[in-house]
Scaffold this active site. Structure first.
Site, mmCIF file in Angstrom:
data_model
loop_
_atom_site.group_PDB
_atom_site.id
_atom_site.type_symbol
_atom_site.label_atom_id
_atom_site.label_comp_id
_atom_site.label_asym_id
_atom_site.label_seq_id
_atom_site.Cartn_x
_atom_site.Cartn_y
_atom_site.Cartn_z
ATOM 1 N N TYR A 21 7.331 -2.759 -7.800
ATOM 2 C CA TYR A 21 6.486 -1.586 -8.052
ATOM 3 C C TYR A 21 6.412 -0.700 -6.813
ATOM 4 C CZ TYR A 21 2.167 0.745 -9.790
ATOM 5 O OH TYR A 21 1.226 1.635 -10.224
ATOM 6 N N LYS A 22 6.166 -1.335 -5.665
ATOM 7 C CA LYS A 22 6.078 -0.580 -4.411
ATOM 8 C C LYS A 22 7.404 0.093 -4.073
ATOM 9 C CE LYS A 22 4.373 0.785 -0.431
ATOM 10 N NZ LYS A 22 5.478 1.154 0.432
ATOM 11 N N ILE A 23 8.483 -0.629 -4.255
ATOM 12 C CA ILE A 23 9.800 -0.078 -3.928
ATOM 13 C C ILE A 23 10.124 1.135 -4.794
ATOM 14 C CG2 ILE A 23 12.275 -0.570 -4.075
ATOM 15 C CD1 ILE A 23 11.494 -3.473 -3.181
ATOM 16 N N VAL A 79 0.846 -1.197 0.000
ATOM 17 C CA VAL A 79 0.000 0.000 0.000
ATOM 18 C C VAL A 79 0.878 1.243 0.000
ATOM 19 C CG1 VAL A 79 -1.934 -1.106 1.177
ATOM 20 C CG2 VAL A 79 -0.162 0.015 2.540
#
Length: 312
Positions: free
Chosen positions: A187-189, A138
């Site tokens: 993607y989150k990183i 998130v």
């Protein structure tokens, strides 16, 4: 089975997890859905969600036994590996044949996501209950979590169902990464790298504005008019505060957490045969803050490091 019929659990009641659990339980109660099962290392933290109707469980395994979907909101990769191991261990005594879906919202290194997938595959023969995994990070600071305004990333075979559970209960939107869980972790990183690069750029600009006679307050007027979006505004406001004090007291994401995520971004770039020079610079500044007593400060304190560096 539809998302409405699924039993939901959540493990990890830190700043993010607690807000997510509260919003999940409120949403489910308001819509006549089953209460969530919750667990936390410090069990007393469950009380606030219990008051809303959630059921506190003594162990992660008990959450799994009473859930079809278990969300994880944990502090780091080691905690994820520990909880996943406990969940899989508990399934040896679980005779259910209903699928268990573990959805991890923690920001982890892609290698940790790979480890979880391999561990589930390796141990599947030990139990009768089928297990699936989804990396579901998130975006959003604790205030966004409290307001149910998180951006939720879905992945895995059941991503549609996960999106239905999360939105609008604790997130405002779900973004799909398809079935590729490793992609979701990367993607989150890289999203967090973008936030870190904004903080680094703001810190540099604020430091120069101060020394060039413009002043942080006047420079903030430019930010307010040209970049009036929550992350930029929030971090800029902290940097305007005198001597970095706001970064010491208004902690949304601390320095070690920032270093972890920026370091992961550097790794992702390296694995792709590239570099992220801004990330490398931000990491150096965060390291300076940590080495100079700021381990518990907000990661926007790197602006404070830049000003101190100039004063040497």
């Amino acid at each position: 089975m539809s998302a409405r019929d699924l039993r939901v659990g959540l493990i990890g009641l830190g700043n993010m997890g607690l807000a997510m659990a509260i919003n999940l339980q409120k949403h489910r109660a308001a819509n006549g859905l089953s209460p969530i099962s919750i667990n936390n290392r410090t069990i007393s933290k469950c009380a606030q969600v219990e008051e809303l109707g959630a059921v506190a469980r003594d162990t992660p395994g008990s959450v799994a036994a009473n859930s079809d979907v278990v969300f994880l909101s944990l502090v780091n990769d080691a905690a994820v590996k520990d909880i996943v191991t406990q969940l899989l261990d508990s399934l040896k005594d679980d005779s259910s044949t209903e699928r268990l879906l573990i959805a991890d919202t923690t920001t982890v290194h892609p290698s940790t996501t790979q480890w979880v997938l391999e561990e589930i595959s390796r141990r599947q023969s030990e139990y009768t209950r089928p297990v699936s995994f989804a990396q579901t990070p998130v975006w959003g600071a604790p205030p966004a979590a409290k307001a149910a305004m998180l951006v939720f990333v879905t992945s895995g075979e059941a991503e549609g169902v996960l999106g239905e559970i999360a939105v609008p209960a604790f997130a405002r939107v779900a973004i799909s990464c398809g079935t590729d869980q490793i992609k979701a972790a990367r993607y989150k990183i890289l999203g967090n790298f973008m936030i870190a690069s904004v903080i680094e750029s703001l810190g540099e600009a604020m430091a120069v504005a101060e020394e060039a006679g413009i002043g942080r307050e006047l420079y903030f007027e430019f930010i307010k008019e040209v970049f009036p979006v929550p992350p930029v505004m929030g971090y800029a406001l902290k940097m305007v505060a005198d001597n970095g004090e706001a970064s010491k007291t208004q902690v949304g994401f601390n320095v070690p957490g920032g270093m972890k995520d920026v370091g992961y971004a550097i790794d992702v770039a390296r694995e792709a045969g590239m570099r992220l020079p801004i990330a490398e610079l931000a990491y150096e500044h965060l390291q300076w803050v940590k080495d100079n007593g700021g381990e518990k400060w907000d990661w926007s304190s790197l602006a404070y490091a830049l000003r101190k560096e100039h004063q040497k």
